[in-house]
Motif scaffolding. Structure first.
Motif, PDB file in Angstrom:
ATOM      1  N   ALA A 118       0.832  -1.204   0.000  1.00 37.01           N
ATOM      2  CA  ALA A 118       0.000   0.000   0.000  1.00 37.01           C
ATOM      3  C   ALA A 118       0.872   1.261   0.000  1.00 37.01           C
ATOM      4  N   ASP A 119       1.937   1.251   0.794  1.00 39.90           N
ATOM      5  CA  ASP A 119       2.859   2.396   0.811  1.00 39.90           C
ATOM      6  C   ASP A 119       3.477   2.609  -0.566  1.00 39.90           C
ATOM      7  N   ASP A 120       3.880   1.523  -1.200  1.00 37.72           N
ATOM      8  CA  ASP A 120       4.459   1.615  -2.547  1.00 37.72           C
ATOM      9  C   ASP A 120       3.435   2.151  -3.555  1.00 37.72           C
ATOM     10  N   GLN A 121       2.180   1.706  -3.405  1.00 36.92           N
ATOM     11  CA  GLN A 121       1.132   2.191  -4.297  1.00 36.92           C
ATOM     12  C   GLN A 121       0.884   3.686  -4.104  1.00 36.92           C
ATOM     13  N   TYR A 122       0.948   4.127  -2.862  1.00 37.54           N
ATOM     14  CA  TYR A 122       0.777   5.558  -2.575  1.00 37.54           C
ATOM     15  C   TYR A 122       1.946   6.359  -3.153  1.00 37.54           C
ATOM     16  N   ASP A 123       3.163   5.850  -2.981  1.00 30.72           N
ATOM     17  CA  ASP A 123       4.333   6.518  -3.560  1.00 30.72           C
ATOM     18  C   ASP A 123       4.207   6.606  -5.080  1.00 30.72           C
ATOM     19  N   LEU A 124       3.713   5.544  -5.690  1.00 28.25           N
ATOM     20  CA  LEU A 124       3.510   5.530  -7.132  1.00 28.25           C
ATOM     21  C   LEU A 124       2.521   6.619  -7.541  1.00 28.25           C
ATOM     22  N   ASN A 125       1.457   6.761  -6.767  1.00 26.49           N
ATOM     23  CA  ASN A 125       0.441   7.767  -7.048  1.00 26.49           C
ATOM     24  C   ASN A 125       1.003   9.182  -6.922  1.00 26.49           C
ATOM     25  N   GLN A 126       1.954   9.371  -6.020  1.00 30.78           N
ATOM     26  CA  GLN A 126       2.559  10.693  -5.865  1.00 30.78           C
ATOM     27  C   GLN A 126       3.353  11.088  -7.103  1.00 30.78           C
ATOM     28  N   ARG A 127       3.955  10.099  -7.764  1.00 31.93           N
ATOM     29  CA  ARG A 127       4.727  10.373  -8.983  1.00 31.93           C
ATOM     30  C   ARG A 127       3.840  10.380 -10.225  1.00 31.93           C
ATOM     31  N   PHE A 128       2.838   9.505 -10.236  1.00 31.19           N
ATOM     32  CA  PHE A 128       1.950   9.369 -11.390  1.00 31.19           C
ATOM     33  C   PHE A 128       0.512   9.355 -10.873  1.00 31.19           C
ATOM     34  N   PRO A 129      -0.141  10.498 -10.841  1.00 27.99           N
ATOM     35  CA  PRO A 129      -1.468  10.600 -10.218  1.00 27.99           C
ATOM     36  C   PRO A 129      -2.549   9.692 -10.793  1.00 27.99           C
ATOM     37  N   ASP A 130      -2.326   9.138 -11.981  1.00 29.30           N
ATOM     38  CA  ASP A 130      -3.324   8.246 -12.561  1.00 29.30           C
ATOM     39  C   ASP A 130      -3.088   6.787 -12.183  1.00 29.30           C
ATOM     40  N   ARG A 131      -2.098   6.526 -11.310  1.00 34.22           N
ATOM     41  CA  ARG A 131      -1.750   5.160 -10.921  1.00 34.22           C
ATOM     42  C   ARG A 131      -1.688   5.053  -9.399  1.00 34.22           C
ATOM     43  N   GLY A 132      -1.652   3.816  -8.927  1.00 35.13           N
ATOM     44  CA  GLY A 132      -1.463   3.581  -7.498  1.00 35.13           C
ATOM     45  C   GLY A 132      -2.655   3.977  -6.660  1.00 35.13           C
ATOM     46  N   MET A 133      -2.393   4.221  -5.374  1.00 32.95           N
ATOM     47  CA  MET A 133      -3.449   4.560  -4.413  1.00 32.95           C
ATOM     48  C   MET A 133      -3.423   6.052  -4.092  1.00 32.95           C
ATOM     49  N   THR A 134      -4.610   6.621  -4.059  1.00 27.43           N
ATOM     50  CA  THR A 134      -4.730   8.015  -3.623  1.00 27.43           C
ATOM     51  C   THR A 134      -4.493   8.070  -2.113  1.00 27.43           C
ATOM     52  N   ALA A 135      -4.431   9.273  -1.579  1.00 23.47           N
ATOM     53  CA  ALA A 135      -4.232   9.438  -0.134  1.00 23.47           C
ATOM     54  C   ALA A 135      -5.371   8.770   0.639  1.00 23.47           C
ATOM     55  N   ASP A 136      -6.599   8.923   0.181  1.00 20.94           N
ATOM     56  CA  ASP A 136      -7.742   8.314   0.868  1.00 20.94           C
ATOM     57  C   ASP A 136      -7.687   6.785   0.792  1.00 20.94           C
ATOM     58  N   GLU A 137      -7.354   6.263  -0.381  1.00 23.18           N
ATOM     59  CA  GLU A 137      -7.240   4.802  -0.531  1.00 23.18           C
ATOM     60  C   GLU A 137      -6.115   4.252   0.337  1.00 23.18           C
ATOM     61  N   HIS A 138      -5.026   5.006   0.391  1.00 23.88           N
ATOM     62  CA  HIS A 138      -3.892   4.562   1.219  1.00 23.88           C
ATOM     63  C   HIS A 138      -4.266   4.572   2.692  1.00 23.88           C
ATOM     64  N   ALA A 139      -4.986   5.618   3.129  1.00 24.37           N
ATOM     65  CA  ALA A 139      -5.429   5.690   4.520  1.00 24.37           C
ATOM     66  C   ALA A 139      -6.338   4.509   4.853  1.00 24.37           C
ATOM     67  N   ALA A 140      -7.228   4.159   3.937  1.00 29.55           N
ATOM     68  CA  ALA A 140      -8.126   3.020   4.158  1.00 29.55           C
ATOM     69  C   ALA A 140      -7.338   1.710   4.209  1.00 29.55           C
ATOM     70  N   ALA A 141      -6.363   1.557   3.324  1.00 29.40           N
ATOM     71  CA  ALA A 141      -5.547   0.340   3.323  1.00 29.40           C
ATOM     72  C   ALA A 141      -4.715   0.241   4.598  1.00 29.40           C
ATOM     73  N   THR A 142      -4.158   1.355   5.039  1.00 29.96           N
ATOM     74  CA  THR A 142      -3.369   1.378   6.268  1.00 29.96           C
ATOM     75  C   THR A 142      -4.246   0.997   7.464  1.00 29.96           C
ATOM     76  N   ALA A 143      -5.446   1.541   7.504  1.00 31.32           N
ATOM     77  CA  ALA A 143      -6.379   1.192   8.581  1.00 31.32           C
ATOM     78  C   ALA A 143      -6.744  -0.304   8.505  1.00 31.32           C
ATOM     79  N   ARG A 144      -6.948  -0.794   7.303  1.00 32.76           N
ATOM     80  CA  ARG A 144      -7.281  -2.212   7.097  1.00 32.76           C
ATOM     81  C   ARG A 144      -6.153  -3.095   7.628  1.00 32.76           C
ATOM     82  N   ALA A 145      -4.905  -2.696   7.376  1.00 34.12           N
ATOM     83  CA  ALA A 145      -3.761  -3.480   7.829  1.00 34.12           C
ATOM     84  C   ALA A 145      -3.626  -3.461   9.346  1.00 34.12           C
ATOM     85  N   ALA A 146      -4.128  -2.410   9.973  1.00 28.31           N
ATOM     86  CA  ALA A 146      -4.022  -2.275  11.430  1.00 28.31           C
ATOM     87  C   ALA A 146      -5.180  -2.898  12.183  1.00 28.31           C
TER      88      ALA A 146
END
Length: 147
Positions: A118-146
């Motif tokens: 999920a962190d890697d997907q968020y980093d990918l989204n920061q470089r390429f906004p049309d890919r990876g996880m948005t900030a909201d998706e990353h927050a949801a994935a992080t919460a899911r992992a916890a």
């Protein structure tokens, strides 16, 4: 026996091919290898019969093919074992305990691996906004992992 100048890795072993084509090539090489090895074994045992076993020449794999075979296997494994499959399973309601059992691992490890993905997907989204996880998706994935 000399090694090729560029050893094939899992990534460049047809990684740009669909997994179905990777599997076809893997099966082709594995069958060629098994056939050549079987003939060698039959000849060594003194029981090779061209009428029964076929008179066709069955050359062994080349060095390059011996490199390609495990590289394809690793590429296939990484493709079908992609972390997004865990993500989609979680979204469908599969539990962490189920994922750990399926993976032959423990919950802590699969959660950590998912979080890293999920962190890697968020980093990918920061470089390429049309890919990876948005900030909201990353927050949801992080919460899911916890959870």
């Amino acid at each position: 026996m000399t090694m090729p100048e560029h050893s094939t890795t899992w990534h460049d072993a047809r990684y740009d091919m669909p997994v179905s084509q990777q599997l076809e090539r893997y099966n082709e090489l594995a069958a060629k290898n098994a056939s050549a090895r079987a003939r060698i074994e039959l000849v060594a045992r003194g029981i090779y019969d061209p009428t029964r076993h076929g008179a066709d020449d069955r050359p062994p794999l080349t060095v390059a093919e011996h490199i390609e075979l495990p590289a394809l296997a690793e590429s296939i494994a990484r493709t079908v074992r992609h972390p997004s499959n865990v993500h989609h399973a979680l979204l469908a309601g599969v539990t962490w305990a189920d994922i750990a059992r399926i993976a032959g691992s423990d919950e802590l490890t699969v959660r950590r691996d998912y979080r890293q993905w999920a962190d890697d997907q968020y980093d990918l989204n920061q470089r390429f906004p049309d890919r990876g996880m948005t900030a909201d998706e990353h927050a949801a994935a992080t919460a899911r992992a916890a959870e």
